[in-house]
Design an enzyme around this catalytic site. Structure first.
Site, PDB file in Angstrom:
ATOM      1  CB  SER A  84      -0.956  -0.006   1.200  1.00  0.00           C
ATOM      2  OG  SER A  84      -1.818  -1.108   1.149  1.00  0.00           O
ATOM      3  CG  ASP A 126       0.439   1.485  17.948  1.00  0.00           C
ATOM      4  OD1 ASP A 126       0.285   0.262  17.850  1.00  0.00           O
ATOM      5  OD2 ASP A 126      -0.505   2.300  18.058  1.00  0.00           O
ATOM      6  N   GLY A 127       0.776   2.475  14.722  1.00  0.00           N
ATOM      7  CA  GLY A 127      -0.052   3.273  13.825  1.00  0.00           C
ATOM      8  C   GLY A 127      -1.227   3.934  14.507  1.00  0.00           C
ATOM      9  CG  ASP A 184      -3.984  -3.623   5.801  1.00  0.00           C
ATOM     10  OD1 ASP A 184      -4.715  -4.552   6.180  1.00  0.00           O
ATOM     11  OD2 ASP A 184      -3.063  -3.763   4.975  1.00  0.00           O
TER      12      ASP A 184
END
Length: 286
Positions: A99, A142-143, A168
């Site tokens: 992505s 961390d997203g 995702d």
């Protein structure tokens, strides 16, 4: 965390996710003003289809390899196939773009991407991939935390009113992941109401998705659209029967762009009993 996307690169779930992602990015590209993309779980950005991991599972055979080279695809799928081919030699598929790489290749000079990856080895590969691209910032973090830290987006003094957050996660523990995703989307809407959110989710046990869908439908969003591809009947929790994209505040007429793509993917990737779903959980027709 034990998940490694290299084992699944280019499978039917990647195909759906990236067809929809590129359709959303193309909608953003129709305006001259810059946009910002936040990829919360970016992975390493590029995967070798002949590598040890992908070669062992051969999931790409039921995904990108079943579509490559086809000339009859509808526009959204053709766009995707062209983007994948651009990362490979002519008439050969050696690598699959993740992505963040697809997003970066679609972007213009004025657009920006923040790609987050928590796993050290994956983050190192991602940083190397974009080492010479000043439009892309790679964050080894961390997203979900990045949603709070990076939104609303402001880069080099420029505020970005438009854009997309791609969520995702690996869903190693699905029941634990969905509340985190819903909380992150709520945070995005509070911090950056003009932005859109695209959430990939697996379909293994349908009942585990219903509370998640109810939370999405109850968000303070203009619209929420579900796009699903089931490559086989939803009758086993032990394998990935299909997947979906939950799109919060999607671009205008995105459903019309991806409807023919879903039908095409069902035909060429699906087994007996395959199906698709394109449904509004919430819709603002105003």
């Amino acid at each position: 965390m034990n998940y490694r996307h290299a084992f699944h690169a280019g499978n039917h779930a990647d195909v759906l996710k990236h067809v929809v992602l590129l359709a959303q990015l193309d909608a953003l590209l129709r305006k001259d003003s810059p946009f910002f993309v936040l990829d919360t779980h970016a992975g390493r950005g590029r995967y070798l289809l002949q590598g040890e991991a992908a070669g062992r599972t051969r999931e790409a055979v039921g995904g990108i390899l079943a579509l490559a080279g086809r000339k009859d695809a509808p526009p959204a799928v053709a766009r995707y196939l062209h983007a994948v081919a651009a990362n490979n030699p002519v008439d050969t598929l050696l690598a699959y773009p993740g992505s963040p790489l697809l997003a970066a290749q679609a972007m213009r000079e004025q657009d920006r991407l923040a790609a987050c990856e928590l796993q050290p080895e994956e983050a190192a590969e991602l940083k190397a991939l974009f080492a010479h691209d000043n439009r892309v910032a790679v964050h080894a973090r961390d997203g979900y935390d990045a949603v709070r830290a990076l939104l609303p987006p402001r880069v080099d003094g420029v505020r970005y009113a438009r854009g997309l957050v791609l969520v995702d996660p690996p869903y190693e523990a699905q029941d634990e992941e969905y509340p985190k995703v819903a909380a992150a989307v709520r945070e995005v809407l509070q911090r950056w109401p003009q932005g859109g959110v695209a959430i990939w989710y697996p379909v293994k046990q349908r009942r585990s998705l219903q509370p998640f869908f109810r939370k999405l439908a109850g968000l303070d969003a203009r619209s929420v659209l579900l796009a699903e591809l089931m490559v086989r009947p939803d009758d086993s929790p032990l394998r990935l029967n299909g997947s979906g994209m939950a799109l919060v505040n999607p671009p205008w007429k995105l459903d019309e762009a991806i409807a023919p793509a879903l039908a095409y993917l069902q035909k060429h990737l699906g087994e007996a009993g395959a199906s698709t779903r394109l449904e509004w959980l919430r819709r603002d027709d105003g």
